[in-house]
Motif scaffolding. Structure first.
Motif, PDB file in Angstrom:
ATOM      1  N   GLN A  62      -7.651  -6.736  -0.930  1.00  0.00           N
ATOM      2  CA  GLN A  62      -8.775  -6.637   0.106  1.00  0.00           C
ATOM      3  C   GLN A  62      -8.693  -5.436   1.243  1.00  0.00           C
ATOM      4  O   GLN A  62     -10.193  -5.055   1.399  1.00  0.00           O
ATOM      5  CB  GLN A  62      -8.948  -8.233   0.718  1.00  0.00           C
ATOM      6  CG  GLN A  62      -9.195  -9.275  -0.492  1.00  0.00           C
ATOM      7  CD  GLN A  62      -9.097 -11.116   0.498  1.00  0.00           C
ATOM      8  OE1 GLN A  62      -9.219 -10.588   1.678  1.00  0.00           O
ATOM      9  NE2 GLN A  62      -9.680 -11.694   0.185  1.00  0.00           N
ATOM     10  N   THR A  63      -8.102  -5.648   1.304  1.00  0.00           N
ATOM     11  CA  THR A  63      -7.434  -4.183   2.574  1.00  0.00           C
ATOM     12  C   THR A  63      -8.241  -2.957   2.155  1.00  0.00           C
ATOM     13  O   THR A  63      -8.886  -2.311   2.534  1.00  0.00           O
ATOM     14  CB  THR A  63      -6.477  -3.758   2.483  1.00  0.00           C
ATOM     15  OG1 THR A  63      -5.304  -5.250   3.573  1.00  0.00           O
ATOM     16  CG2 THR A  63      -6.094  -2.723   3.826  1.00  0.00           C
ATOM     17  N   LEU A  64      -7.537  -2.759   0.776  1.00  0.00           N
ATOM     18  CA  LEU A  64      -8.543  -1.061  -0.270  1.00  0.00           C
ATOM     19  C   LEU A  64      -9.550  -1.601  -0.658  1.00  0.00           C
ATOM     20  O   LEU A  64     -10.695  -0.376  -0.100  1.00  0.00           O
ATOM     21  CB  LEU A  64      -7.704  -1.333  -0.924  1.00  0.00           C
ATOM     22  CG  LEU A  64      -7.283   0.760  -2.581  1.00  0.00           C
ATOM     23  CD1 LEU A  64      -7.854   1.309  -1.340  1.00  0.00           C
ATOM     24  CD2 LEU A  64      -6.918  -0.184  -3.796  1.00  0.00           C
ATOM     25  N   THR A  65     -10.182  -2.776  -0.772  1.00  0.00           N
ATOM     26  CA  THR A  65     -11.581  -2.538  -0.774  1.00  0.00           C
ATOM     27  C   THR A  65     -12.575  -2.642   0.591  1.00  0.00           C
ATOM     28  O   THR A  65     -13.528  -1.877  -0.133  1.00  0.00           O
ATOM     29  CB  THR A  65     -11.530  -3.812  -1.325  1.00  0.00           C
ATOM     30  OG1 THR A  65     -11.319  -4.379  -2.407  1.00  0.00           O
ATOM     31  CG2 THR A  65     -13.528  -4.425  -2.084  1.00  0.00           C
ATOM     32  N   ARG A  66     -11.938  -3.403   1.029  1.00  0.00           N
ATOM     33  CA  ARG A  66     -12.980  -2.997   2.221  1.00  0.00           C
ATOM     34  C   ARG A  66     -12.707  -1.420   3.226  1.00  0.00           C
ATOM     35  O   ARG A  66     -13.987  -0.395   3.449  1.00  0.00           O
ATOM     36  CB  ARG A  66     -12.136  -3.693   3.504  1.00  0.00           C
ATOM     37  CG  ARG A  66     -12.394  -4.945   3.930  1.00  0.00           C
ATOM     38  CD  ARG A  66     -12.323  -5.398   4.793  1.00  0.00           C
ATOM     39  NE  ARG A  66     -10.470  -5.341   5.045  1.00  0.00           N
ATOM     40  CZ  ARG A  66      -9.913  -6.344   5.157  1.00  0.00           C
ATOM     41  NH1 ARG A  66      -9.871  -7.715   4.337  1.00  0.00           N
ATOM     42  NH2 ARG A  66      -8.796  -5.890   5.560  1.00  0.00           N
ATOM     43  N   ALA A  67     -11.399  -0.437   2.863  1.00  0.00           N
ATOM     44  CA  ALA A  67     -11.478   0.578   3.529  1.00  0.00           C
ATOM     45  C   ALA A  67     -12.349   1.386   1.958  1.00  0.00           C
ATOM     46  O   ALA A  67     -13.188   2.798   3.234  1.00  0.00           O
ATOM     47  CB  ALA A  67      -9.768   1.251   3.553  1.00  0.00           C
ATOM     48  N   MET A  68     -12.582   1.028   1.282  1.00  0.00           N
ATOM     49  CA  MET A  68     -13.230   1.929   0.060  1.00  0.00           C
ATOM     50  C   MET A  68     -15.055   1.792  -0.087  1.00  0.00           C
ATOM     51  O   MET A  68     -15.286   2.878   0.877  1.00  0.00           O
ATOM     52  CB  MET A  68     -13.069   1.387  -1.241  1.00  0.00           C
ATOM     53  CG  MET A  68     -13.938   2.100  -2.289  1.00  0.00           C
ATOM     54  SD  MET A  68     -13.753   3.321  -2.891  1.00  0.00           S
ATOM     55  CE  MET A  68     -15.002   4.237  -2.258  1.00  0.00           C
ATOM     56  N   ALA A  69     -14.801   0.090   0.839  1.00  0.00           N
ATOM     57  CA  ALA A  69     -16.730   0.224   0.537  1.00  0.00           C
ATOM     58  C   ALA A  69     -17.255   0.202   2.020  1.00  0.00           C
ATOM     59  O   ALA A  69     -18.431   1.491   2.377  1.00  0.00           O
ATOM     60  CB  ALA A  69     -16.865  -1.399   0.845  1.00  0.00           C
ATOM     61  N   ARG A  70     -16.618   1.453   3.266  1.00  0.00           N
ATOM     62  CA  ARG A  70     -16.775   1.413   4.350  1.00  0.00           C
ATOM     63  C   ARG A  70     -16.453   2.847   4.248  1.00  0.00           C
ATOM     64  O   ARG A  70     -17.598   3.841   4.741  1.00  0.00           O
ATOM     65  CB  ARG A  70     -15.485   1.712   5.556  1.00  0.00           C
ATOM     66  CG  ARG A  70     -15.989   1.949   7.253  1.00  0.00           C
ATOM     67  CD  ARG A  70     -14.729   1.127   7.824  1.00  0.00           C
ATOM     68  NE  ARG A  70     -14.083   1.622   8.005  1.00  0.00           N
ATOM     69  CZ  ARG A  70     -13.015   0.913   7.373  1.00  0.00           C
ATOM     70  NH1 ARG A  70     -12.802   0.157   7.421  1.00  0.00           N
ATOM     71  NH2 ARG A  70     -11.212   1.818   7.852  1.00  0.00           N
ATOM     72  N   GLU A  71     -15.584   3.976   3.273  1.00  0.00           N
ATOM     73  CA  GLU A  71     -15.853   5.062   2.731  1.00  0.00           C
ATOM     74  C   GLU A  71     -17.019   5.564   2.586  1.00  0.00           C
ATOM     75  O   GLU A  71     -17.765   6.578   2.367  1.00  0.00           O
ATOM     76  CB  GLU A  71     -14.889   5.587   2.410  1.00  0.00           C
ATOM     77  CG  GLU A  71     -14.328   6.816   1.907  1.00  0.00           C
ATOM     78  CD  GLU A  71     -14.480   7.732   3.005  1.00  0.00           C
ATOM     79  OE1 GLU A  71     -14.756   8.792   3.215  1.00  0.00           O
ATOM     80  OE2 GLU A  71     -13.814   7.420   4.592  1.00  0.00           O
TER      81      GLU A  71
ATOM     82  N   LEU B 234       0.820  -1.088  -0.236  1.00  0.00           N
ATOM     83  CA  LEU B 234       0.394  -0.053  -0.156  1.00  0.00           C
ATOM     84  C   LEU B 234       1.281   1.199  -0.182  1.00  0.00           C
ATOM     85  O   LEU B 234       2.116   1.429   0.979  1.00  0.00           O
ATOM     86  CB  LEU B 234      -0.993  -0.519   1.132  1.00  0.00           C
ATOM     87  CG  LEU B 234      -2.098  -1.084   1.355  1.00  0.00           C
ATOM     88  CD1 LEU B 234      -2.279  -0.731   2.958  1.00  0.00           C
ATOM     89  CD2 LEU B 234      -2.914  -0.560   0.351  1.00  0.00           C
ATOM     90  N   ALA B 235       0.408   1.858  -0.201  1.00  0.00           N
ATOM     91  CA  ALA B 235       1.497   3.457  -0.745  1.00  0.00           C
ATOM     92  C   ALA B 235       0.646   4.512  -0.829  1.00  0.00           C
ATOM     93  O   ALA B 235      -0.509   4.402  -1.790  1.00  0.00           O
ATOM     94  CB  ALA B 235       2.627   3.075  -1.743  1.00  0.00           C
ATOM     95  N   ALA B 236       0.334   5.897  -1.063  1.00  0.00           N
ATOM     96  CA  ALA B 236      -0.151   6.962  -1.262  1.00  0.00           C
ATOM     97  C   ALA B 236       0.563   8.173  -0.838  1.00  0.00           C
ATOM     98  O   ALA B 236       1.750   8.125  -0.714  1.00  0.00           O
ATOM     99  CB  ALA B 236      -0.895   7.312  -0.158  1.00  0.00           C
ATOM    100  N   ILE B 237       0.070   9.179  -2.107  1.00  0.00           N
ATOM    101  CA  ILE B 237       0.988  10.808  -1.700  1.00  0.00           C
ATOM    102  C   ILE B 237      -0.830  11.666  -2.025  1.00  0.00           C
ATOM    103  O   ILE B 237      -2.023  11.074  -2.004  1.00  0.00           O
ATOM    104  CB  ILE B 237       1.208  10.850  -3.330  1.00  0.00           C
ATOM    105  CG1 ILE B 237       0.676  10.719  -4.752  1.00  0.00           C
ATOM    106  CG2 ILE B 237       3.181   9.763  -3.008  1.00  0.00           C
ATOM    107  CD1 ILE B 237       1.101  11.040  -6.187  1.00  0.00           C
TER     108      ILE B 237
END
Length: 605
Positions: free
Chosen positions: A89-98, A74-77
């Protein structure tokens, strides 16, 4: 192909879509969170995916650093977040919650990509944020802010920053001042022609092998050509890492090839020099083998000390504090980096001496320089360890045990000696390893070939080796145990081959030590890549350090000098085949299954 999802309303005149495509992304547009979640679900799970705000303004290299580095799941700017398959899966869960909360994770953040990043942080997902320095990455909220961001982008030369960041942050004097100023441009040239770091690494190996071949001719012209080619090989060796950093082409296989080929190049060159000297009537195989033993033991000291202190806490060493103070004085930094004779200084010295002098003088200078460097670095680390109040972890003890390379004999003995080992004082573990190793080396060096005393000492060495690893290696100086074992095994082979005094025994010993050293280096690279030690069957098959030492001393007793030479040759071939086949199988398989990419930015070897 990786996928990038552009979220929000497109901005007229924005180049973000074309920039993402230039980085290899297939770009899809999403108006809001719901559509982003839908598109995210459609992306195949084995592909990288990125969510990028359509209003993003920044340098292309900022996007490259944030979205294409293979080392981080995982990376971000600002304005962009990405996930590799392992973290989908981690990104998908965060997206769904958001999406379900309507931005409840971080209501004060306008960018969907940044809200997803905040949700990942809240989950403790370990999002990597690259150091951007002067590079710009922003999501302007209004036209004025967008204009200011664009001006900031125009004020910084993206390519100059990229070239500068391609050079390793910490390197030796020769590399920093005489190689990197132009090798970075070679790296860029390679990147623009689609060459990979692995191809450059291979070219460096081939160049070094040709250099070794030139040295093996034994002629002055061959020595001059060898020196020039060795420097050329080192330039390419620097270029491959710079190319990896320039284009972010990191890989598990690439890191292994780079590290392994460095050792293969240097030791093949030693053999070439020894062959060249022999053509001129000078036998320097003992010096060549001694140089390989010394250099390998130096590396084991580095590896063991670093692993022992990898996650140690409470560094209160006055020696470390003094070192930090000296780092603030510019000239002492370069002096201290030079006197440890890192690869740049070492290869430059070897190349110049090869071209201008003889192999014997080259090896003498190399042995003296490496011995001084080893004494300096080891003494400093011993002082740090003795004055440091730290608790070492089970992970560190496991790494040191793996580096010890104990075979079935030492393992069996350790089980029986566990109770006795717990009663010994803290300094006893390295002391026992040192005494046992010194005894077998001394008897090999000081007694006649074929006598029983090296075998008797080797039997004692098995017992002391078992006692040394009978308890977890968590003591202040327990990191010295693996290098003591390496020195004992390698030097025993050297002295027994020299005592045999038969033509070809020392070259055979050189081959055996090279094969065993490869096994030990491979162990280090697996540990560094968080892949664990080699499988137990491999360690048992090649006998462990104590088993090999016992077998070699037994062969010296039972065989004639000529037969001993043949036995060393056979052992070298067998060990090389076993460890090479398993090592290549492991690293190729790790690369194929997408093991996390690694890249070493540590001190030069």
């Amino acid at each position: 192909m990786p996928t990038a999802i552009l979220t929000g309303q497109p901005v007229p005149g924005s180049s973000i879509e074309s920039e993402l495509r230039s980085l290899g992304f297939d770009v899809h547009l999403a108006a809001g969170a719901a559509e982003t979640e839908t598109l995210l679900a459609r992306v195949p799970g084995e592909e990288r995916v990125a969510v990028v705000d359509a209003r993003f303004v920044g340098h292309p290299h900022a996007l490259r650093l944030g979205l294409t580095d293979p080392r981080f799941p995982l990376a971000a700017i600002p304005g962009a977040v990405t996930a590799q398959p392992a973290a989908r899966q981690t990104l998908t869960r965060a997206m769904a919650r958001e999406n379900s909360t309507g931005g409840g994770t971080a209501v004060d953040v306008d960018s969907l990509a940044d809200r997803i990043t905040a949700a990942l942080d809240a989950d403790g997902a370990g999002v990597h944020r690259p150091e951007l320095g002067s590079l710009v990455a922003a999501v302007p909220a209004d036209p004025q802010a967008r204009n200011e961001a664009r001006q900031a982008v125009a004020a910084v030369d993206d390519e100059a920053v990229r070239l500068k960041s391609a050079v390793k942050a910490r390197d030796g004097f020769v590399t920093t001042h005489f190689i990197s100023p132009y090798s970075r441009y070679i790296a860029r040239w390679c990147a623009r022609r689609g060459l990979t770091p692995n191809q450059v690494t291979t070219a460096s190996l081939i160049t070094a092998l040709i250099a070794a071949g030139c040295a093996a001719t034994g002629t002055r012209g061959g020595f001059v050509a060898a020196g020039v080619l060795l420097i050329a090989s080192f330039v390419l060796d620097c270029t491959d890492g710079q190319l990896a950093r320039y284009s972010l082409q990191y890989s598990t296989l690439g890191a292994w090839l780079d590290a392994t080929f460095d050792r293969a190049k240097e030791y093949a060159y030693y053999a070439g020099l020894a062959l060249g000297a022999a053509r001129g009537g000078d036998d320097v195989w003992a010096l060549a083998l001694g140089a390989m033993v010394l250099q390998t033991c130096r590396h084991v000291v580095d590896f063991s000390f670093n692993e022992a202190n990898h996650d140690a806490s409470a560094n209160t060493s006055p020696t470390a504090a003094l070192s930090d103070k000296l780092d603030s004085v510019g000239w002492t930094v370069w002096l201290r980096r030079m006197i440890v004779l890192p690869i740049g200084e070492r290869w430059a010295m070897i190349a110049v001496l090869t071209a201008l002098t003889t192999p014997r003088i080259t090896f003498y200078a190399l042995l003296i320089g490496c011995a001084f460097a080893a004494t300096y670095t080891t003494a400093g680390r011993v002082l740090r360890s003795l004055t440091r109040k730290a608790t070492r972890t089970d992970r560190a003890a496991k790494a040191l045990a793996d580096l010890a390379d104990s075979g079935p004999l030492a393992e069996a003995g350790a089980k029986g000696l566990r109770t006795a080992a717990r009663r010994l004082p803290g300094f006893a573990t390295p002391a026992v390893a040192l005494l046992g190793g010194a005894a077998v080396v001394a008897t090999a060096a000081l007694t006649d070939f074929g006598g029983p005393w090296p075998l008797v000492a080797a039997l004692g060495y098995v017992l002391t080796s078992a006692l040394a690893v009978a308890r977890p290696l968590k003591g202040a100086l327990d990191w010295l145990v693996p290098p003591f074992f390496r020195a004992a095994e390698y030097l025993t082979v050297l002295f027994l081959a020299a005592k045999a005094d038969v033509n070809g025994a020392l070259p055979a010993a050189f081959g055996l030590v090279a094969a065993v050293a490869y096994h030990h280096y491979d162990t280090v690279y697996r540990i560094r890549g968080d892949a664990g030690a080699p499988p137990q069957w491999l360690v048992r098959t090649v006998g462990g350090h104590e088993g090999r030492t016992l077998v070699i001393t037994l062969l010296a007793v039972l065989l004639t000098a000529a037969q001993f030479k043949v036995a060393l040759t056979v052992l070298a071939v067998v060990v090389a085949l076993v460890v090479l086949v398993e090592s290549i199988r492991f690293w190729v398989a790790a690369h194929q299954v997408g093991a996390p990419a690694v890249h070493d930015e540590g001190e030069p070897a």
